[in-house]
Every structure is written in C-alpha cells, then in structure tokens.
Design an enzyme around this catalytic site. Structure first.
Site, PDB file in Angstrom:
ATOM      1  N   HIS A   1       3.501   5.935   4.432  1.00 30.67           N
ATOM      2  CA  HIS A   1       2.685   6.283   3.276  1.00 30.67           C
ATOM      3  C   HIS A   1       1.435   7.104   3.584  1.00 30.67           C
ATOM      4  O   HIS A   1       0.680   7.418   2.648  1.00 30.67           O
ATOM      5  CB  HIS A   1       2.303   5.022   2.495  1.00 30.67           C
ATOM      6  CG  HIS A   1       1.119   4.290   3.048  1.00 30.67           C
ATOM      7  ND1 HIS A   1       1.238   3.213   3.875  1.00 30.67           N
ATOM      8  CD2 HIS A   1      -0.213   4.482   2.885  1.00 30.67           C
ATOM      9  CE1 HIS A   1       0.034   2.767   4.193  1.00 30.67           C
ATOM     10  NE2 HIS A   1      -0.857   3.531   3.616  1.00 30.67           N
TER      11      HIS A   1
ATOM     12  N   ASP B   1       0.821  -1.211   0.000  1.00 33.11           N
ATOM     13  CA  ASP B   1       0.000   0.000   0.000  1.00 33.11           C
ATOM     14  C   ASP B   1       0.850   1.254   0.000  1.00 33.11           C
ATOM     15  O   ASP B   1       1.013   1.914   1.020  1.00 33.11           O
ATOM     16  CB  ASP B   1      -0.940  -0.003   1.214  1.00 33.11           C
ATOM     17  CG  ASP B   1      -2.012   1.072   1.119  1.00 33.11           C
ATOM     18  OD1 ASP B   1      -2.147   1.674   0.047  1.00 33.11           O
ATOM     19  OD2 ASP B   1      -2.709   1.306   2.114  1.00 33.11           O
TER      20      ASP B   1
END
Length: 522
Positions: free
Chosen positions: A213, A8
């Site tokens: 992230h 991800d």
C-alpha cells in the site's frame, strides 16, 4: 484463516467481499475509513456486500486507530464513539506500536490488566481476532448492510503518483494474464507441455509485492521506486520467455517450415471476444506494413492474405488547418491544437461532442494539498484549472489513410514540460486511439485530459477488479462531491439509453466523471 485483517489501505474495492468468500474468509477488519476528510462513516460493525451479493461481517475499531496505548481516555473514546451500540456490545481495541512494528510494551499490558474489572470503565479483555468475531457473529442479527465500495475520502493523489509504477503494474498484469491463457491452451493441446505453475507463482508474488500500500500508490521513497521498476523489468523479461514457450508449443505445427512462409504472420488473441483489428507486421523488405486481420476469441490465426475493409480510412485537411478522418464507422474532426471538435457515429449520425466544446482538452491544475504531497490532491485544486493552449508543433498528418490514418501535434505544458500526441484511426475501428508522451518537469502541478460528451446520465460506470460499479456524476451530497477524484482500471463509461461514450486507457488509474465531462488524470 477466517479473518481478513487489513488496517491500512487507501479504500476498499466493492469486489473484495466476493474474493474473501471465495477464499473461505467471512470476516473483515480495517480502521482506515476513520481518516475520511469529509464524511464520517456511519457504522463500526456491519455487513459489507460486494458486487455479486457476497457478504462479510466487517468491524472498524471505534477507537479509530491500530496503535493505541491502553490509556483510559482511549478506552472511553472506544465506547462513546461506537456507532453500533445497541446492535452489538463488543468492539476491538487495537494497542501497541502497530505502524512500524514493535507491538505492545509492558506498561500497556499493565494498564490493560488493571482495566479488566475497574468500576466506571468498560470491561477490557485481552483476546484474539477469532474470539472477537465469534462474539460479534452471535450479536449480528440487527446489523446494517453497506453495499458497494468503501471509498476513502483522502489520498486521492495516489491513483496517479509515480506514473511509471502505475504503467509497470498494468503491463505486468497483462503479461501474466497472457502467459496463463496461452499456457492453458497449450496444456489442453499438448500433453507434454508443462504448465509453468511455479514460475507464474513466483512472478505473481513479485508483482503483488509491488502492490503493497505504499508502493503501487507511489507514496514510497525513491529507493523503493527504483526497486519496484527493476521488479517490473524482471517480470516483463521472464513473462516474455514463458509466453514464447507457450506459443511454440501451442502453434508448433503452424511454425514448421512447411506450414510457414515469409508472407505469413501468426496473430494471437488472449481476450474473450473475436477481434478484427489493424496490426503492424514486418514486410518482405523488413519494413513495417499494415494488415487488417480477424482472430477468434482466446485463439490464434495464421494470416497470409489480409482482407480489405469495406471502406478505407480517409484523411483530409481543411483550409483552416483542421483535419478530418473517417473510416465508415466514425468520423472525427480535429483542430490545429489536437482538440476533437466533432466525433460522429456514422450509422446513426449521432454526435458525441456537444456544440462549442472540445474533447481531448489538456488542463493543468495547481496541486498543493493540505497534508502529504505524494498521497493527496484536494478538491480545491479544481478551482485552479488552466487549459493547455501553447502549441509547439501544430497538427499535421503522419499517415494519409488506407488501413490507418494518423495525425500528430506537440504542446507546451506549464513552464518547461512538453506533450506530444499521435491520434490514430484504423479501418473498421469504432474508436480513436491517443498515443501520448509527456516530458514532465513540473512541480506541484496536476495534468488531466478532458472529454465533454453529449450524453446525459446521473451515473458513470467504472471498471474495477473483475467487474464494474457506478458512481454519481453529480455533487448533490457531501458523499458525492467527496468523490471528486476516483479510481478506475481500464475504462470509464457514460451512457444513456441507446448511446454512450467510453474512455479507455492502458496505464492510468485516476479518473472522474462530473456531469457530462469524462476526465483522465495523467
């Protein structure tokens, strides 16, 4: 570790295969490109090739998720969706509560056990990443190769969201780079100097924590933003101390009273080429004075008598309020709103700005994405472009020439935001500098600055980690126009044979180059 497991992250740099192979990793797994908004990625198992030719075996689980529940329909989708059937006979099925932790439940495990040998269903086997990739490697002789970046066609807004986080990341990267360079030079010169390995490792880990992230992209909650900004402050403080220690060791002899005078300035250059630039330094009465200095690559110089350039900067105002600046290398003309109406390279006479166009044009766009505010900006925002035209303070000269010429102006942006910019031209310098400060009070708006240039090329070049890559400047295909907003590091460049124009920045990541217009997202 032989696998890089990164399910991800919002796209994958073309430089990653080189880093992976350098770390002894030859296998890569993600599923994020299944989120593409425009194009369906053509492979699930393939070789990914980076900018230096390094290759890694890459697998995208065909179920397009890392949080499946072991249902029959998910298993059937995994088989039906696999774009590389016939090339490989195995694929990953990622199950459990993976987004947020928790892992698989007993019900999921029971389902998987029943499907290990059920007529009409594919065979399901509980396995490990190493076992999966070992099987895929044996079946890899007919796999295709994807060259370059794995660009996610979504979440383009994260290149710009939370400007202070973006600025902190770039500044701290630069500080730690400088500490490493100066400390290495100090070790080479002084055996008693202790390279600060443990302190640097701690600071790098703190900086990399902020590159998670949802932190660096700015898609985190406010409490995380506050923590991140505090971490950047800590890195700046500790980095400055380490840098000072390295300089004191490296330049000890120069800093002794007998080797120093009040007219001397120690100037360091941590880049890999010789630089001649105008610097600001304290004068005899502690007032800031300018000096033109030359410093060797990865080195330093003690400047006592700065030299004069072949030609000083000239600044003059026209009757219509526009201002010209020239330094013997480039000549620039600016209108009262701060637009660059002309930019010429004097030795060739080549103009950089097309006739009738303005560079340094600020433009405001509506920013109402389909899904998530912090993550996304959609292509239709380009249809809402409104040039910024309201002048609060017209262009005026702030430095009248010599070693430096500069002008300043202010604009109103949107309903209640303001922008102040100083444009600077230094002696012997082949570029203009734009120091921009924005007091931002808008919601669902997107501010950019545009530079149309007189260059024709079907590709623009962008800096990425440890290298660069090219992206098209046209929108011939859906793969092209899906990159209406891309990411870059410190520069993007549009060049043709013998001539080009580059746009550099010190704290931004969102950019675009469409046809002949370079754009930086602010």
């Amino acid at each position: 570790c032989s696998q890089f497991w990164l399910p991800d992250t919002f796209g994958y740099s073309a430089q990653l295969p080189q880093l992976m192979r350098g770390c002894g990793i030859q296998r890569f797994l993600t599923q994020k490109l299944s989120w593409n908004l425009v194009n369906s990625f053509p492979h699930h198992t393939f070789f990914w090739e980076g900018i230096d030719g390094s290759q890694v075996l890459t697998h995208f689980p065909p179920g397009d998720s890392y949080g499946m529940c072991g249902r029959v329909e998910e298993i059937l989708k995994t088989v039906k969706n696999n774009k590389d059937k016939g090339h490989v006979n195995h694929s990953a099925f990622l199950f459990g509560f993976g987004d947020g932790g928790g892992g698989p439940t007993q019900k999921m495990l029971d389902r998987m056990k029943r499907m290990s040998d059920t007529d009409g269903l594919p065979r399901v086997q509980i396995s490990t990443p190493d076992q999966l990739f070992s099987v895929l490697e044996k079946e890899s002789s007919q796999l295709c190769t994807w060259v370059g970046e794995l660009f996610l066609e979504l979440h383009n807004g994260t290149y710009t969201t939370q400007a202070q986080i973006k600025k902190g990341n770039r500044e701290c990267e630069r500080i730690l780079h400088n500490v490493e360079v100066l400390s290495t030079l100090a070790v080479a010169q002084d055996r008693e100097f202790q390279y600060p390995a443990s302190q640097l490792q701690q600071l790098w880990r703190l900086l990399l924590l902020n590159q998670f992230h949802d932190v660096l992209p700015g898609s985190c909650i406010q409490l995380v933003v506050e923590d991140a900004l505090q971490y950047y402050t800590e890195i700046r403080r500790a980095g400055a101390q380490l840098q000072e220690k390295a300089v004191q060791s490296l330049c000890r002899d120069l800093l002794q009273p007998e080797g120093w005078s009040t007219q001397s300035t120690l100037v360091l250059n941590t880049l890999s080429w010789e630089r001649t630039e105008v610097i600001s330094r304290p004068g005899p009465d502690r007032a800031e004075t300018l000096a033109l200095v030359t410093v060797p690559s990865m080195g330093y110089a003690l400047v006592q008598e700065p030299f004069m350039p072949p030609q000083l900067v000239a600044v003059w105002e026209q009757e219509d309020g526009s201002i010209n600046m020239e330094n013997g290398v480039i000549a620039v003309c600016l209108d009262t709103m701060g637009h660059v109406t002309s930019l010429r390279l004097l030795d060739s006479g080549r103009s950089s700005i097309p006739d009738g166009c303005y560079a340094n044009q600020f433009a405001l766009f509506d920013d109402v994405p389909l899904y998530w505010d912090a993550w996304d900006v959609m292509d239709y925002h380009l249809e809402t472009r409104k040039p910024v035209t309201t002048v609060l303070k017209p262009l005026k000269v702030t430095l009248g020439g010599g070693l430096r010429g500069s002008v300043r102006f202010s604009l109103q942006v949107g309903k209640s935001s303001t922008l102040t910019q100083e444009i600077i031209l230094d002696a012997m310098c082949p570029y203009l500098r734009f120091q921009t400060q924005v007091e931002w009070k808008e919601a669902h708006r997107f501010l950019k600055v545009e530079f149309p240039v007189q260059v024709r090329s079907t590709n623009a070049t962008y800096e990425i980690q440890f290298g660069h890559l090219q992206r098209p400047t046209h929108w011939n295909t859906s793969w092209d126009w899906a990159r209406f907003e891309v990411w870059a590091h410190k520069w993007l460049d549009l060049s043709e044979h013998g001539f080009g124009v580059a746009l550099l920045n010190d704290c931004k990541y969102g950019a675009s180059a469409h046809r002949n217009v370079l754009s930086l997202s602010l």
